[in-house]
Each structure stands twice: as structure tokens, then as C-alpha cells.
Motif scaffolding. Structure first.
Motif, mmCIF file in Angstrom:
data_model
loop_
_atom_site.group_PDB
_atom_site.id
_atom_site.type_symbol
_atom_site.label_atom_id
_atom_site.label_comp_id
_atom_site.label_asym_id
_atom_site.label_seq_id
_atom_site.Cartn_x
_atom_site.Cartn_y
_atom_site.Cartn_z
ATOM 1 N N LEU A 168 -18.918 -19.691 -16.069
ATOM 2 C CA LEU A 168 -18.334 -21.202 -16.345
ATOM 3 C C LEU A 168 -18.114 -21.449 -15.216
ATOM 4 O O LEU A 168 -17.541 -21.102 -14.060
ATOM 5 C CB LEU A 168 -17.097 -20.730 -17.875
ATOM 6 C CG LEU A 168 -17.247 -20.387 -18.756
ATOM 7 C CD1 LEU A 168 -18.074 -19.298 -19.217
ATOM 8 C CD2 LEU A 168 -16.038 -20.928 -19.165
ATOM 9 N N TYR A 169 -18.614 -23.017 -15.052
ATOM 10 C CA TYR A 169 -18.510 -23.220 -13.828
ATOM 11 C C TYR A 169 -18.992 -24.512 -13.585
ATOM 12 O O TYR A 169 -19.027 -25.624 -14.543
ATOM 13 C CB TYR A 169 -20.533 -22.630 -12.877
ATOM 14 C CG TYR A 169 -21.354 -23.949 -13.416
ATOM 15 C CD1 TYR A 169 -21.852 -24.869 -12.864
ATOM 16 C CD2 TYR A 169 -21.726 -23.030 -14.252
ATOM 17 C CE1 TYR A 169 -23.003 -25.166 -13.056
ATOM 18 C CE2 TYR A 169 -23.474 -23.894 -14.855
ATOM 19 C CZ TYR A 169 -23.962 -24.702 -13.781
ATOM 20 O OH TYR A 169 -25.229 -25.141 -14.712
ATOM 21 N N ASP A 170 -18.239 -25.252 -12.570
ATOM 22 C CA ASP A 170 -18.902 -26.919 -11.734
ATOM 23 C C ASP A 170 -18.933 -27.391 -10.282
ATOM 24 O O ASP A 170 -18.241 -26.898 -9.670
ATOM 25 C CB ASP A 170 -16.840 -27.097 -12.302
ATOM 26 C CG ASP A 170 -16.303 -28.535 -11.876
ATOM 27 O OD1 ASP A 170 -17.191 -29.361 -12.133
ATOM 28 O OD2 ASP A 170 -15.427 -28.690 -12.473
ATOM 29 N N PRO A 171 -20.068 -27.597 -10.116
ATOM 30 C CA PRO A 171 -21.122 -27.741 -9.299
ATOM 31 C C PRO A 171 -19.990 -28.931 -8.365
ATOM 32 O O PRO A 171 -19.808 -28.652 -7.300
ATOM 33 C CB PRO A 171 -21.720 -28.477 -9.702
ATOM 34 C CG PRO A 171 -21.949 -28.778 -11.027
ATOM 35 C CD PRO A 171 -20.408 -28.212 -11.824
ATOM 36 N N GLU A 172 -18.956 -29.407 -9.110
ATOM 37 C CA GLU A 172 -18.180 -30.287 -8.085
ATOM 38 C C GLU A 172 -17.291 -29.716 -7.565
ATOM 39 O O GLU A 172 -16.933 -30.089 -6.173
ATOM 40 C CB GLU A 172 -18.016 -32.202 -9.229
ATOM 41 C CG GLU A 172 -18.800 -32.881 -9.086
ATOM 42 C CD GLU A 172 -18.449 -33.757 -10.304
ATOM 43 O OE1 GLU A 172 -16.755 -33.818 -10.265
ATOM 44 O OE2 GLU A 172 -18.903 -35.310 -10.889
ATOM 45 N N LYS A 173 -16.728 -28.823 -8.377
ATOM 46 C CA LYS A 173 -15.218 -28.196 -7.204
ATOM 47 C C LYS A 173 -15.826 -27.285 -6.476
ATOM 48 O O LYS A 173 -15.584 -26.791 -5.789
ATOM 49 C CB LYS A 173 -14.284 -27.233 -8.664
ATOM 50 C CG LYS A 173 -13.693 -28.785 -9.654
ATOM 51 C CD LYS A 173 -12.765 -28.134 -10.264
ATOM 52 C CE LYS A 173 -12.228 -29.350 -11.194
ATOM 53 N NZ LYS A 173 -11.381 -28.559 -12.230
ATOM 54 N N ASP A 174 -17.272 -26.994 -6.945
ATOM 55 C CA ASP A 174 -17.610 -25.035 -5.979
ATOM 56 C C ASP A 174 -18.774 -25.244 -5.561
ATOM 57 O O ASP A 174 -20.469 -25.415 -6.655
ATOM 58 C CB ASP A 174 -17.591 -23.880 -6.808
ATOM 59 C CG ASP A 174 -17.973 -22.739 -6.739
ATOM 60 O OD1 ASP A 174 -18.419 -22.777 -5.372
ATOM 61 O OD2 ASP A 174 -17.670 -22.033 -6.759
ATOM 62 N N PRO A 175 -19.002 -25.915 -5.008
ATOM 63 C CA PRO A 175 -20.475 -26.530 -4.658
ATOM 64 C C PRO A 175 -21.266 -25.837 -4.120
ATOM 65 O O PRO A 175 -22.740 -25.906 -4.662
ATOM 66 C CB PRO A 175 -20.542 -27.329 -2.979
ATOM 67 C CG PRO A 175 -18.990 -28.139 -2.875
ATOM 68 C CD PRO A 175 -18.144 -26.908 -3.764
ATOM 69 N N THR A 176 -21.306 -24.387 -3.825
ATOM 70 C CA THR A 176 -22.501 -23.384 -3.963
ATOM 71 C C THR A 176 -22.723 -21.940 -4.905
ATOM 72 O O THR A 176 -23.197 -21.432 -4.949
ATOM 73 C CB THR A 176 -21.765 -22.187 -2.855
ATOM 74 O OG1 THR A 176 -20.477 -21.453 -2.859
ATOM 75 C CG2 THR A 176 -21.541 -23.106 -1.404
ATOM 76 N N VAL A 177 -21.809 -22.602 -6.228
ATOM 77 C CA VAL A 177 -21.425 -21.992 -7.365
ATOM 78 C C VAL A 177 -23.065 -21.084 -8.147
ATOM 79 O O VAL A 177 -23.520 -20.724 -8.564
ATOM 80 C CB VAL A 177 -20.742 -22.942 -8.259
ATOM 81 C CG1 VAL A 177 -21.346 -23.774 -9.010
ATOM 82 C CG2 VAL A 177 -20.559 -21.568 -9.829
ATOM 83 N N ILE A 178 -23.803 -22.591 -7.755
ATOM 84 C CA ILE A 178 -25.189 -22.462 -8.896
ATOM 85 C C ILE A 178 -26.281 -21.877 -7.948
ATOM 86 O O ILE A 178 -26.597 -21.067 -8.394
ATOM 87 C CB ILE A 178 -25.573 -23.401 -8.767
ATOM 88 C CG1 ILE A 178 -24.826 -24.598 -9.918
ATOM 89 C CG2 ILE A 178 -27.538 -23.806 -9.509
ATOM 90 C CD1 ILE A 178 -25.733 -26.002 -9.834
#
Length: 504
Positions: free
Chosen positions: A411-421
Motif C-alpha cells: 500500500l503506498y502514496d507516491p505524493e507522500k513518499d516520492p521514492t516508494v515506487i
């Protein structure tokens, strides 16, 4: 492209041809949301003949090109619920939407078969069969939206596939459009399009007697299923229908450990139980669904096991008692059973409500589809947990435990965590390697698509892949049917050059 558009518009209505950027953007991804590419055109045929004509126009366009790099390819798309990028357009590709091929042509109750178009929705078929004592067994989680054609392309399974099998076990024959534009029939299917639909409605049993094998005595149907549109496009399918069972019992058991839950599954399989469904929901998923729907699970609950039995009431009642005795040795926190339809839906909510529950925690989630031997499920879950911790990823595990099909979700939110992808893709390599090293494989039901193509060499040698590509070339020698999928891009390109050079 203008000449191609003019040719297409001779037999397609304007609303069947989409070429505006805002329209194409709607078709640039599937349910993964991580892989995107806009098609050159989106075409929406209304019948098999229009599918064939579209492919013939693409072939004609390609023959007139001086530069082969500008050659067009095509990809078929159903509902876009796929989770491996298999229905996303390749570079310079036309997308053929089968959404309007959505008819239930007939049901033959005596012979327990249904003939449907490939854009017909899975759950709509079972809705149409209510009260008949029959159903279509494959039940992927997306069955309210996914189409039969998509199920065939990916060889979809579902919650009840442990007992009833996957899509390939329920397709008797197909009408297909080959990459050269030919309409062919494989397996048991009508040998020619029916001109009078009233004939089907008035005497389906007589019509079914005309069904025959038409393309080959080989099992081309089984060969075609699961090829993700790389052999051509399915436009109709003759489906085997399954009689409803007399009774069911749904069992929901909670545990203080996911590992214990997985060990129970291994013991159930070892002792020869074969329930209709066997699902594990881990701690993270339970917490998400519990918060979303207030299901009443205490903080002690770290995993839930769902077991469903069906068959003759007396037999499954005895089996449920044997299962309860076995499970009691593992000190469950709770043990619930029901034969009530409404209560059954409540017990299943912890599994079937997971997707919407995840959406309350994060706007995106990335769902894996790897398989391990059932005895290795505990080790696989432990390994996935370690990988998630290593890359600081929010994990929720769902498992089709009966066939060892793991569905870890990040589960992820790229706006809050730019390196997650980037971290998700790094973790992907390790998860796939883990499952293969445990004796498993890359996909149980979602296909390879673009998502897992770079992992194919974890499992297959270059020679293995070349043999598979040689087989594909028999159906698609020009390499225009959903290219650059399944196999690593470099392998695909090199094989195509080799095939062209040898004229296979």
C-alpha cells in the motif's frame, strides 16, 4: 494514419474510432496503475467480423510502409481489470476494445454449456444462471467487472479454484481471430457464424449437436488459454457450466500468528482435505478490513483463515467436525461456522472487502501474484515480511492457500513518499526470486504481461523461451498481436529477427 482512419471509417461508426488524446488517455493503463502507454488508436468493434476487418486493415497499412519501424501492432482489451499490464498498448499499437462484444448468445441447460461473447462479464453470467442450478465456476476477485475474454487471456482462477480449477478447466471451445485476420474455431464450437439467432433460442440442444472440432485434433483451446492475447483475439467462448452443490459450510478461524495459520493450511492439505475455498488473510489485511467495516476482530487477531466446504450436506457436516478437531490443536482465538447465506457473506467480508479497505489506508496498492508449493507458504510469508521491512513498505498479505497463490499487497502514496515506487520494484525482484527459489513460479492467475517479463529468466533458460517464442510465431509470424509482452523485451526482439530471417 489518415489513410488508415479513412479505411476504418468505411465500416466503423465515428463513435467506434477514438483518436483524441483525452480518449486515448483513458486506455493507457490497467488495474496496476504502475505501467502506462497510450495507444495510437482505440477501436471498438461490435462483432467478430469487425475485429477481423480491423486486423486486415492494420496488415494492409503495414504492407505499404517503407520503414518497418513504423509498423502497427494491436492489443485486445476487455474491462481493463488486469494486474500485469497485459492489455496495455505497446509502442505504435492499436487497442481493440471488446467491450461491445457482450452478448450471452445462449445457454444449453441440458448439456450444461453457455456460448458467450468475449466481452461478457463473468459475474453477469452467474446472475443470468440464478435459479437454474448451474454456475460458471471461475470466480476471480474482479468478477463483477472482468470479462470472459480477459479470464481466458490470463487463465484466471479465483477463490474456489482449488476445488473447481481455473478458466482452462471450463472452456470447451472458442471462436478466435488470428493475427492474419482469419476467423477460426478451436475445440468444440459452431463451425460457422449463426445467421439466425432465433434458431439458437428456439432449439439450442439441436444446435449444440452441430458443434465439432474444426481447426485441429490437438488441444489448441488449452494451448491458446493463458497466452495473454499473443496468439490472437478470442471473440466467443463455449463455457462448461457446473451444477450447484446441495449445501455449503463456511468456516472462519482467527489466530494469533500468520505462521500458525499457514501451518494449519499445510496440515489440512497433508491430511487430504480438499475444501472448495481456503484463504489466508494476514495481520495487516485484517486490521485494514476491521477498521473499514468494524468486523469485531480483537487486537490479538494476527491472521484469519477462511475455509468453505460444499457438497452433500451430511458429508460436509462430518468433514467440518474433522476440521474443527484438527484446528483445535493449533489453539485458535475464535472458530465460527455457518450455513446461512447472509452470515456467509459477513464471514467472507474480511476477504472480499479487502480491496476497498486498502483504499481507505492509501490511494494505491500493488498486488503480487506469485506461487509457491503449499508446504512452503509459511516460509514464503516470512520471507515477504522480511523484504517489506527491508524496503520500508506497508504490506498486507492475501493468500489463495489451496493452490499456494500468494497475493502480497504493498500500500503506498507516491505524493507522500516520492521514492516508494522505486522501492516497490526493488522488492519485486526479491519476492519473485524468493518464490522461485522455494520451488514456485511467477504467476498463478494474473499473467506475466509487462509486470513480470524481466523475471522470466529466473525460471526459464534462453532455450526454453526460444521454444515458446517459436510456438508463438506459428500463430503470429509478423509479431503484431500484443507484442513485447511475457518475455523480456530483448528476447522478444531478437527472436522476431530470427523468425523473420528464417521465414518461420
Amino acid at each position: 494514419m489518415k489513410k488508415l482512419l479513412n479505411s476504418l471509417k468505411k465500416f466503423l461508426k465515428p463513435k467506434q474510432v477514438l483518436d483524441k488524446p483525452e480518449d486515448l488517455h483513458l486506455y493507457d493503463t490497467d488495474a496496476t496503475a504502475l505501467f502506462k502507454n497510450k495507444p495510437r488508436l482505440v477501436l471498438i468493434p461490435y462483432d467478430t467480423e469487425e475485429v477481423s476487418k480491423i486486423i486486415l486493415e492494420i496488415i494492409s497499412y503495414n504492407k505499404k510502409l517503407k520503414n518497418s519501424k513504423e509498423k502497427l501492432s494491436f492489443v485486445a482489451r476487455g474491462a481493463g481489470t488486469g494486474l500485469s499490464g497485459g492489455a496495455i498498448a505497446a509502442e505504435n499499437s492499436v487497442l481493440i476494445s471488446l467491450a461491445m462484444l457482450s452478448k450471452l448468445i445462449f445457454v444449453d441447460y441440458e448439456n450444461r454449456v453457455a456460448l458467450v461473447e468475449s466481452g461478457y462479464v463473468n459475474a453477469t453470467l452467474n446472475k443470468a444462471l440464478l435459479g437454474t442450478g448451474l454456475h460458471f465456476a471461475p470466480d476471480p476477485s474482479s468478477q463483477l467487472a472482468c470479462t470472459i475474454g480477459g479470464n481466458i487471456a490470463e487463465n484466471a482462477g479465483g477463490i474456489h479454484c482449488y476445488k473447481y480449477g481455473v478458466t482452462a478447466d471450463h472452456v470447451l471451445g472458442m471462436e478466435i481471430v488470428l493475427p492474419n485476420g482469419e476467423i477460426q474455431y478451436v475445440g468444440s464450437l459452431v463451425s460457422e457464424p449463426c445467421e439466425d439467432s432465433s434458431e439458437l433460442k428456439s432449439s439450442p440442444s439441436q444446435r449444440i449437436l452441430k458443434f465439432k472440432k474444426t481447426l485441429s485434433d490437438l488441444d489448441v483451446t488449452g494451448l491458446f488459454i493463458g497466452t495473454e492475447g499473443t496468439f490472437g483475439i478470442v471473440t466467443k467462448a463455449l463455457l462448461k457450466l457446473t451444477p450447484n452443490q446441495e449445501a455449503f459450510i463456511t468456516i472462519q478461524v482467527s489466530f494469533s500468528s500468520t505462521l500458525t495459520c499457514a501451518e494449519v493450511v499445510s496440515e489440512l492439505i497433508r491430511q487430504g482435505f480438499k475444501p472448495a475455498a481456503l484463504e489466508i488473510i494476514d495481520n495487516h489485511a485484517v486490521r485494514a478490513v476491521n477498521a473499514a467495516y468494524n468486523l469485531g476482530f480483537s487486537d490479538e487477531v494476527k491472521a484469519v483463515l477462511l475455509i468453505e466446504l460444499d457438497g452433500i450436506n451430511e458429508e460436509i457436516f462430518k468433514e467440518s467436525h474433522r476440521i474443527e478437531t484438527l484446528v483445535s490443536d493449533f489453539n485458535p482465538l475464535s472458530y465460527k461456522t455457518t450455513q446461512d447465506v447472509t452470515e456467509r457473506l459477513k464471514l467472507w467480508k474480511v476477504r472480499k472487502g479487502s480491496a476497498s479497505a486498502f483504499g481507505r489506508i492509501a490511494p494505491f496498492w500493488y498486488l503480487y501474484d506469485a506461487v509457491v508449493p503449499r508446504s512452503k507458504i509459511p516460509a514464503a510469508l516470512q520471507g515477504v515480511e522480511r523484504i517489506a521491512e527491508k524496503y520500508d513498505l506497508m504490506l498486507a498479505n492475501l493468500v489463495h492457500a489451496g493452490d499456494g497463490n500468494l497475493h502480497p499487497n504493498f500500500l503506498y502514496d507516491p505524493e507522500k513518499d516520492p521514492t516508494v515506487i522505486e522501492r516497490i520494484f526493488e522488492a519485486s525482484h526479491e519476492i519473485m526470486r524468493l518464490c522461485v527459489d522455494l520451488g514456485g513460479t511467477l504467476s498463478g492467475e494474473h499473467g506475466i504481461g509487462v509486470e513480470k517479463q524481466e523475471y522470466m529468466d529466473y525460471l526459464f533458460s534462453p532455450n526454453d523461451m526460444q521454444k515458446m517464442l517459436d510456438l508463438r510465431a506459428i500463430f503470429d509470424p509478423e509479431y503484431i498481436s500484443n507484442p513485447d509482452k511475457i518475455f523480456p523485451i530483448k528476447v522478444c526482439k531478437e527472436c522476431h529477427r530470427e523468425v523473420s530471417a528464417h521465414g518461420l
